[in-house]
Design a protein around this motif. Structure first.
Motif, short mmCIF file in Angstrom:
data_model
loop_
_atom_site.label_atom_id
_atom_site.label_comp_id
_atom_site.label_asym_id
_atom_site.label_seq_id
_atom_site.Cartn_x
_atom_site.Cartn_y
_atom_site.Cartn_z
N ARG A 32 0.83 -1.21 0.00
CA ARG A 32 0.00 0.00 0.00
C ARG A 32 0.87 1.26 0.00
N THR A 36 0.95 3.99 -2.99
CA THR A 36 0.66 5.39 -2.69
C THR A 36 1.81 6.29 -3.16
N ASN A 40 1.60 9.22 -5.93
CA ASN A 40 1.98 10.60 -5.63
C ASN A 40 3.02 11.12 -6.63
#
Length: 100
Positions: A32, A36, A40
């Motif tokens: 995760r 992420t 980003n």
């Protein structure tokens, strides 16, 4: 005794399952975080924009230089002949010096 052995095996299996579950949860958490971070960085287009601007600036600079070169190439033919003869002379002198 067989009841306590069976209970011991069940406890061991349960402990083993708990360890595997914790390992899986840790791996999922890491996945995760990586996902992420990738999201980003992909959404941060400032690097891409700055690279695009740099290439655009370089392209403009090359165009200006080529236009200046084209304007300066309007110089008369004898200047080119003189420069060419000087370069050939320097090359011949270098080759003779190298052979000696």
């Amino acid at each position: 005794m067989s009841a306590s052995a069976s209970a011991s095996q069940a406890y061991d299996r349960e402990a083993q399952n708990d360890r595997r579950l914790n390992d899986l949860a840790s791996q999922l958490s890491t996945l995760r975080k990586v996902t992420t971070d990738i999201g980003n960085q992909a959404s941060d287009s400032s690097f891409v924009q700055s690279t695009t601007d740099a290439f655009s600036s370089l392209s403009t600079s090359i165009k200006h230089s080529s236009h200046r070169l084209a304007r300066s190439s309007g110089v008369s033919l004898p200047v080119y002949k003189t420069v060419f003869l000087i370069l050939i002379g320097v090359l011949v002198i270098y080759l003779i010096w190298r052979l000696v």
